[in-house]
Motif scaffolding. Structure first.
Motif, short mmCIF file in Angstrom:
data_model
loop_
_atom_site.label_atom_id
_atom_site.label_comp_id
_atom_site.label_asym_id
_atom_site.label_seq_id
_atom_site.Cartn_x
_atom_site.Cartn_y
_atom_site.Cartn_z
N ALA A 104 105.87 6.81 5.73
CA ALA A 104 106.00 6.63 6.97
C ALA A 104 107.28 6.00 7.25
CB ALA A 104 104.88 5.80 7.69
N VAL A 105 108.14 5.50 6.21
CA VAL A 105 109.45 4.69 6.36
C VAL A 105 110.62 5.47 6.97
CG1 VAL A 105 110.21 5.06 3.96
CG2 VAL A 105 110.91 3.12 5.32
N SER A 136 105.20 5.02 13.25
CA SER A 136 103.94 5.46 13.05
C SER A 136 103.23 4.80 11.78
CB SER A 136 104.05 7.15 13.04
OG SER A 136 104.53 7.50 11.61
N ARG A 137 102.12 5.19 11.73
CA ARG A 137 101.31 4.94 10.59
C ARG A 137 100.91 6.14 9.82
NH1 ARG A 137 99.65 0.18 8.94
NH2 ARG A 137 99.80 1.18 7.00
N ALA A 138 101.83 7.20 9.72
CA ALA A 138 101.56 8.43 9.09
C ALA A 138 101.14 8.39 7.56
CB ALA A 138 102.88 9.28 9.15
N ASP A 139 101.51 7.13 7.17
CA ASP A 139 101.07 6.80 5.68
C ASP A 139 99.52 6.61 5.54
OD1 ASP A 139 101.89 4.23 7.31
OD2 ASP A 139 101.14 3.18 5.57
N VAL A 158 99.75 16.44 1.13
CA VAL A 158 99.33 15.69 2.55
C VAL A 158 100.12 14.62 2.79
CG1 VAL A 158 97.54 15.01 3.82
CG2 VAL A 158 97.02 16.69 2.03
N GLY A 159 101.25 14.77 4.01
CA GLY A 159 101.97 13.56 4.24
C GLY A 159 100.94 12.59 4.90
N GLY A 160 101.40 11.55 5.38
CA GLY A 160 102.83 11.30 5.60
C GLY A 160 103.51 11.89 6.55
N ASP A 161 104.71 11.49 6.74
CA ASP A 161 105.66 12.06 7.68
C ASP A 161 106.18 13.23 6.83
OD1 ASP A 161 107.99 11.37 6.44
OD2 ASP A 161 107.83 9.10 7.44
N VAL A 175 103.54 22.48 7.29
CA VAL A 175 102.72 22.53 8.54
C VAL A 175 103.09 21.08 9.25
CG1 VAL A 175 100.43 22.63 9.76
CG2 VAL A 175 101.11 24.01 7.84
N ASP A 176 103.79 20.71 10.12
CA ASP A 176 103.90 19.65 10.89
C ASP A 176 102.75 19.88 12.25
OD1 ASP A 176 104.73 17.60 12.85
OD2 ASP A 176 106.66 17.69 11.83
N MET A 177 102.15 18.98 12.11
CA MET A 177 101.12 18.62 13.23
C MET A 177 101.54 18.62 14.76
SD MET A 177 98.07 18.76 11.91
CE MET A 177 97.05 18.37 13.50
#
Length: 237
Positions: A31-32, A38-41, A106-109, A221-223
């Motif tokens: 997420a950095v 965000s808290r994509a992590d 699976v990310g993550g950003d 694939v970006d959400m």
């Protein structure tokens, strides 16, 4: 949840990979490098926690995912990697992984896209298809971000722009200069309007034809490719 032996769950499939897994699942909790806080992590863990709600059986296709051996390799240790080191350090972590026929990251950003593709080595034989609202060709300064993986792959890592196809690009979500950069570097752009008018199957077929005869394909694939109605938590949607 009731334990029904006649109703297996997707999380059970992950926990029972079999002797020779064909598919590997790997979390990359970054997420950095996000342009928006965000808290994509937290995403890899959140997805795993919800898989127990789903059956692995696809009724319309009469196909059971449990027939495909899969292994969950957990998360890469990326928490301490600063944004400027993501392209190099995560690429090395990916290279060190055991091989599999298909690997799902699976990310993550979306900053993970560049190191995952970069890990493939010589990119002359690699194609990239993105499902994304954005071109992701922002400048690489001051540090690479989740808005610049495609620019980094093309301008610094040797990926031919003509082997990149972007599906689902949204209107009013990109700037004229960045669209011009895509055109100048030969990126195939298939907008959301193209998807809506021609259909997803036809658009994907056109994207595959555009990138040509490549040895391997990375699908990103970006959400935020979804309308914000369906993905309200994505800051870019």
């Amino acid at each position: 949840m009731i334990d029904d032996p006649l109703w297996p769950r997707v999380d059970q499939w992950l926990a029972d990979p079999g002797a020779e897994p064909e598919v590997a699942l790997i979390g990359v909790p970054t997420a950095v490098a996000s342009l928006s806080p965000s808290r994509a992590d937290l995403t890899p863990g959140a997805i795993r926690s919800r898989l127990g709600r789903f059956s692995p059986f696809h009724g319309e296709l009469s196909f059971d995912l449990t027939t495909v051996p899969l292994v969950d390799r957990g998360n890469l240790a990326v928490e301490a990697i600063p944004a400027e080191k993501i392209p190099e350090d995560i690429a090395q972590l990916v290279r060190d992984l055991p091989g599999s026929e298909l690997t799902l990251f699976v990310g993550g950003d979306n900053a993970i896209t560049r190191p995952v593709v970069r890990s493939l080595g010589d990119l002359d034989g690699v194609g990239v298809i993105t499902f994304d609202a954005h071109h992701d060709v922002r400048t690489l300064e001051p540090v690479p971000s989740n808005g610049s993986p495609i620019r980094g792959l093309i301008s610094e890592d040797g990926l031919p722009g003509s082997q990149v196809a972007q599906v689902g690009i949204h209107s009013f979500s990109n700037s004229r200069p960045y669209r011009g950069w895509c055109d100048d570097h030969g990126i195939g752009v298939f907008t959301m309007e193209t998807v809506e008018s021609g259909g997803l199957d036809a658009t994907v077929a056109a994207a595959l034809e555009y990138i040509g005869d490549v040895e391997s394909i990375h699908v990103d694939v970006d959400m935020d490719v979804l309308d914000s109605t369906f993905a309200p938590a994505c800051p870019g949607a």
